[in-house]
Write an enzyme that holds these catalytic residues in place. Structure first.
Site, short mmCIF file in Angstrom:
data_model
loop_
_atom_site.label_atom_id
_atom_site.label_comp_id
_atom_site.label_asym_id
_atom_site.label_seq_id
_atom_site.Cartn_x
_atom_site.Cartn_y
_atom_site.Cartn_z
N GLY A 70 0.83 -1.19 0.00
CA GLY A 70 0.00 0.00 0.00
C GLY A 70 0.87 1.24 0.00
CB ALA A 71 2.58 3.08 -2.47
N GLY A 72 -0.09 4.46 -0.32
CA GLY A 72 -0.86 5.68 -0.12
C GLY A 72 -0.13 6.61 0.82
CB ALA A 73 -1.37 8.98 3.36
CG ASN A 97 -6.00 4.56 11.59
OD1 ASN A 97 -5.11 4.79 12.41
ND2 ASN A 97 -6.25 5.37 10.58
CE LYS A 106 -3.60 6.54 14.79
NZ LYS A 106 -2.71 6.14 13.68
CG ASN A 155 -11.24 9.15 11.74
OD1 ASN A 155 -11.05 9.43 10.56
ND2 ASN A 155 -10.26 9.04 12.61
CD GLU A 178 -9.06 2.49 8.57
OE1 GLU A 178 -8.11 1.70 8.47
OE2 GLU A 178 -8.89 3.70 8.74
#
Length: 332
Positions: free
Chosen positions: A7-10, A113, A215, A223, A296
């Protein structure tokens, strides 16, 4: 050391680019679609201001990481570490695709998360070794990525991906990692050293589930509420009725944490103060809502509801957040 970031997102983009910049790690990326094409054509571009790390200020600007990227795990080959940096709703697809990365001793760093698939495996208390269908229906993820492979983790940095292959990283530099059993290990030491060399503020935790739950305690309310209303965190907490609703849901989650063995000493107002110190920001679920991406939700509110049922804690406020946000998402 061979590390593949899935996964090359944020978050994944930040981790992959910073690891590659050290020149000391063989970094690759498992990606797909437009992100894969962008990385192959232009590299992985991460833009950030100057950030503090271990008392030192790093230079800001844009770094471009030229890393091997593929949508075929077998092409990238067996790794020492796999860093899972996707949203929880993508995990079933990840489990179906990562087999070619996994050797007998490959460890998997989970940065998700919410409540991850491994959370109750080997954990004591009234929910010991129970399965959470909200995050792993049927146990498929656990069958591919069992807890023995997992190093738990939670991320304390803010980043977004404005375009495929591009990441904006405005703030935060913290990573907390730990073995699920709480004990030190050579693989944990090696991963912490690699991430530290990449400039992250790495904390090795003996109680990683506590860190994950803490968290979650801040994320499970703001969210979805920000996604529902379109408001950023500042206005959401400024509204006294919304803040009271958020606090009541957090008290439900804190009671569940007490039952399962992840106690939180803070009050909701204490946690609101922590959130306010981060400034007025757009949380990740609101970013996803604005972009029309799936939310999510199950790993945040769905898992809390399921845990509440397992340990006998009613969750009417979390139920309301979950139901309203689920309806909002399905209607759009």
């Amino acid at each position: 050391m061979r590390i593949c970031v899935v996964g090359a997102g944020a978050i994944g983009g930040v981790v992959a680019a910073r690891l590659a910049a050290t020149g000391e790690v063989d970094v690759s990326v498992l990606a797909r679609g437009a992100t894969l094409s962008a990385i192959r054509d232009n590299g992985l571009r991460v833009t950030s201001p100057a950030l503090m790390s271990s008392g030192r200020r790093s230079a800001g600007g844009t770094i471009t990481a030229r890393v091997p990227a593929s949508d075929d795990a077998a092409e990238l080959g067996e790794q020492d570490f796999v860093v899972v940096a996707v949203k929880a709703q993508s995990m079933a697809g990840v489990a179906a695709s990562v087999g070619g990365l996994l050797g007998p001793d490959t460890a998997v760093l989970s940065t998700l998360n919410g409540v991850p698939w491994w959370f109750l495996d080997g954990f004591g208390g009234p929910a010991a070794d129970r399965h959470l269908d909200s995050v792993d229906p049927g146990g498929f993820i656990a069958s591919v990525l069992p807890a023995a492979r997992v190093i738990g983790g939670t991320v304390h940095l803010s980043a977004s991906s404005p375009a495929p292959g591009e990441v904006s990283w405005p703030s935060g530099n913290g990573l907390i990692i730990g073995e699920l059993a709480g004990s030190p290990s050579p693989r944990l030491d090696a991963l912490a050293a690699a991430l530290g060399a990449a400039g992250f503020d790495v904390t090795v935790s003996a109680r990683i589930r506590d860190d994950v739950w803490y968290k979650l305690w801040g994320n499970l309310t703001l969210n979805p509420i920000c996604a529902l209303t379109g408001a950023s965190t500042g206005p959401a907490l400024d509204d006294e009725l919304v803040r009271d609703f958020v606090s009541r849901a957090m008290l439900e989650a804190r009671a569940i944490g007490d039952r399962i063995g992840c106690p939180i000493a803070q009050s909701p107002e204490d946690r609101h103060a922590v959130t306010r110190r981060l400034g007025d920001f757009v949380p990740s679920m609101l970013q996803d809502a604005r972009a029309g991406r799936p939310l999510e939700l199950d790993a945040l509110t769905g898992a809390v509801r399921e845990l509440g049922t397992l340990v006998g804690v009613p969750t009417p406020y979390v139920d309301a957040i979950h139901g309203l946000t689920r309806l909002w998402a399905s209607a759009r």
